[in-house]
Design a protein around this motif. Sequence first.
Motif: not given
Length: 250
Positions: A36-38, A159-160, A224-225, A228-232
Amino acid sequence: MDFAGKDKASYVKETFNTIAGRYDFMNSVMTLGLDKRWRRKVVRCVGAAENKHILDVCCGTGQLSLALAERVGPRGRVTGLDFSENMLAKAREALQHRPWPERVHFQRGDALALPFPDNSFDGATVGWGLRNLPDLEQGIREMTRVVKPGAKIVSLDMAKPTLPVFKQVYWFYFERVVPLLGSLFTGKRSAYRYLHDSAVQFPAQRELAQIFARCGLIDTRCHNLAGGAVAIVEGTKAAGAVIRHSGFTR
């Protein structure tokens, strides 16, 4: 990835039709409630505001579309597009529990041949959707085509990470734990194994930003979020950019 004899588009459609009922619950479980925050950050990045018309591609159950709708106000609009009938059914169901159902229109369609005229939208988003497309660059070009010059395109996806130890823990969690959770809560281990496999093949965030640039966007960047596991990843359509429809059937 093994698509069990099907092409990627057919496999992905069947997969998401199957898990639609528990998709939002599993997202919360897998992300420890951070999704939700992302999504709120994506809403800010794309510039959703009063009176804007935003396109949400691969909208799934509509959670990002609904977050966008909260920001565009009573005279704004959000169009959510997906090719999974079951995911769209969940999105429409969720919309009925909001006080402003008139702000959002959900429709079935192909992300590789968007059924909209050039320069139609004030921004476009895609949440956990680009890696499911059979042709990544075609999908980005189509989003670029339908937004107005100066508008942003924003992607939220796996993401990676590069941090030692955390990187190993992340991939172990995604490869072993997530399919197990999928099996326990949905009975569809293979669907959540696909999520891992598609994330492995999906470009890293910096590479995706370069692909955005190759597809005609400027000021491309990544945020990165979660380490860096998730990214915009975002980019802007340049003034005067000409991106024509590729000829795909609408």
